[in-house]
Design an enzyme around this catalytic site. Structure first.
Site, short mmCIF file in Angstrom:
data_model
loop_
_atom_site.label_atom_id
_atom_site.label_comp_id
_atom_site.label_asym_id
_atom_site.label_seq_id
_atom_site.Cartn_x
_atom_site.Cartn_y
_atom_site.Cartn_z
N GLU A 7 5.65 -8.13 -7.29
CA GLU A 7 6.73 -7.76 -6.43
C GLU A 7 5.99 -6.51 -5.82
O GLU A 7 5.34 -5.85 -6.54
CB GLU A 7 7.62 -7.23 -7.78
CG GLU A 7 9.59 -7.76 -7.55
CD GLU A 7 9.44 -8.79 -8.82
OE1 GLU A 7 9.02 -8.56 -9.46
OE2 GLU A 7 10.65 -10.64 -8.74
N TYR B 131 -1.33 -7.91 0.39
CA TYR B 131 -0.92 -9.06 -0.07
C TYR B 131 -1.48 -10.18 0.35
O TYR B 131 -1.95 -11.14 0.47
CB TYR B 131 0.31 -8.84 -0.80
CG TYR B 131 0.27 -8.41 -1.77
CD1 TYR B 131 -0.57 -7.79 -3.26
CD2 TYR B 131 1.17 -7.25 -1.92
CE1 TYR B 131 -0.54 -6.47 -3.74
CE2 TYR B 131 1.36 -5.70 -2.90
CZ TYR B 131 0.39 -5.89 -3.87
OH TYR B 131 0.11 -5.60 -4.48
C1 COA Z 1 -1.50 -0.98 -1.13
C2 COA Z 1 -2.77 -0.28 -1.74
C3 COA Z 1 -3.13 -0.60 -3.05
C4 COA Z 1 -3.32 -0.27 -0.18
O1 COA Z 1 -4.76 0.14 -0.42
P1 COA Z 1 -6.22 0.41 0.59
O2 COA Z 1 -7.31 0.29 -0.65
O3 COA Z 1 -4.77 1.67 1.21
O4 COA Z 1 -6.13 -0.94 1.44
P2 COA Z 1 -7.52 -1.32 2.17
O5 COA Z 1 -7.57 -0.09 2.51
O6 COA Z 1 -8.59 -2.28 1.51
O7 COA Z 1 -6.72 -2.26 3.02
C5 COA Z 1 -6.13 -3.57 3.05
C6 COA Z 1 -5.22 -4.48 4.57
O8 COA Z 1 -4.03 -3.46 3.47
C7 COA Z 1 -3.62 -3.36 4.58
N1 COA Z 1 -3.10 -2.22 4.94
C8 COA Z 1 -3.76 -0.36 4.07
N2 COA Z 1 -3.02 -0.31 4.61
C9 COA Z 1 -2.54 -0.14 5.59
C10 COA Z 1 -1.20 0.59 6.58
N3 COA Z 1 -1.11 2.41 5.72
N4 COA Z 1 0.04 0.16 7.39
C11 COA Z 1 -0.54 -1.35 7.25
N5 COA Z 1 -1.47 -1.80 6.36
C12 COA Z 1 -2.43 -1.19 5.92
C13 COA Z 1 -4.30 -3.91 5.50
O9 COA Z 1 -3.82 -5.22 5.71
C14 COA Z 1 -5.63 -3.81 5.40
O10 COA Z 1 -6.33 -4.60 5.97
P3 COA Z 1 -6.94 -4.45 7.17
O11 COA Z 1 -7.50 -2.95 7.49
O12 COA Z 1 -8.26 -5.31 7.92
O13 COA Z 1 -5.43 -4.42 8.39
C15 COA Z 1 -2.58 1.02 -1.60
O14 COA Z 1 -2.29 2.22 0.15
C16 COA Z 1 -1.94 1.88 -3.07
O15 COA Z 1 -2.06 2.88 -3.50
N6 COA Z 1 -1.15 2.33 -2.35
C17 COA Z 1 0.47 3.06 -3.23
C18 COA Z 1 0.91 2.09 -4.29
C19 COA Z 1 0.95 0.85 -3.49
O16 COA Z 1 2.54 0.76 -3.47
N7 COA Z 1 0.68 -0.52 -4.00
C20 COA Z 1 1.14 -1.89 -3.95
C21 COA Z 1 2.68 -1.80 -4.67
S1 COA Z 1 3.15 -3.86 -5.26
#
Ligand code: COA
Length: 170
Positions: free
Chosen positions: A125, A137
């Site tokens: 979720e 995701y």
């Molecule tokens: C969601 C989260 C885990 C992503 O981790 P991250 O290390 O920043 O992600 P990555 O750098 O590996 O990016 C992977 C993909 O995520 C997406 N993404 C990451 N940051 C993004 C942003 N600010 N806006 C849109 N897409 C984004 C993109 O699809 C990206 O792939 P791409 O760069 O090839 O387009 C991180 O932002 C986080 O911890 N957020 C807070 C907690 C949370 O929301 N967890 C999920 C709840 S279920």
């Protein structure tokens, strides 16, 4: 290039790596979780989940050479498996490490490990307004399958809609 500069260069460019999370990581993992979510899990709660046989937790750690105590934890993913279905309970990255590919690395390793332990379908979720997580995701193969209005409490007291997503691992 001298050996010293080559080592420094290698150190700064060393990629993060993923490893199984242990109960010893519960404290840094709870700090990361608290930086991500309004309803944070405390270290004891996390320790219990990490120790439980039904739960699977992976951490992504900073690359490079670190003194005893190990590489800093940048983020973690935690799921539970029931028979061949897994539910991702959380994926959380420390704010400073976001946007550098480590979240994707973590999620892909985590999905591989869930598959190794028998999961064929994975559910999760996610807050409808969480564009970063939904994009992450989707790129990992998840599709939207449902919507739960009012599911998440926000810090300001309002409630957010949850989107249920599903991925097939085979
Ligand atoms: C969601 C989260 C885990 C992503 O981790 P991250 O290390 O920043 O992600 P990555 O750098 O590996 O990016 C992977 C993909 O995520 C997406 N993404 C990451 N940051 C993004 C942003 N600010 N806006 C849109 N897409 C984004 C993109 O699809 C990206 O792939 P791409 O760069 O090839 O387009 C991180 O932002 C986080 O911890 N957020 C807070 C907690 C949370 O929301 N967890 C999920 C709840 S279920």
């Amino acid at each position: 290039m001298s050996a010293m500069f080559r080592d420094l260069f290698t150190f700064h460019r060393a990629p993060p790596h993923v490893a199984t999370l242990t109960t010893g990581h519960a404290v840094p993992a709870s700090a990361i979780h608290a930086a991500c979510f309004a309803r944070a899990w405390d270290a004891l709660e996390l320790e219990r989940m990490i120790a439980s046989a039904a739960h699977f937790a992976d951490g992504v750690f900073a690359g490079g050479i670190f003194p005893e105590g190990g590489a800093p934890l940048l983020g973690f993913a935690l799921s539970r498996i029931v028979v061949d279905e897994a539910e991702i309970l959380t994926v959380a990255m420390t704010p400073d490490a976001r946007g550098q590919g480590a979240g994707r690395l973590l999620l892909m390793h985590h999905l591989d490990r869930l598959a190794q332990f028998g999961a064929r379908t994975v559910f999760l979720e996610v807050d409808e307004g969480n564009a970063a997580a939904r994009a992450l995701y989707r790129r990992a193969g998840f599709v939207d399958i449902g919507r739960r209005p009012g599911y998440y409490p926000r810090l300001d007291g309002s409630r957010a809609t949850a989107i249920t997503m599903r991925a097939q691992l085979d």
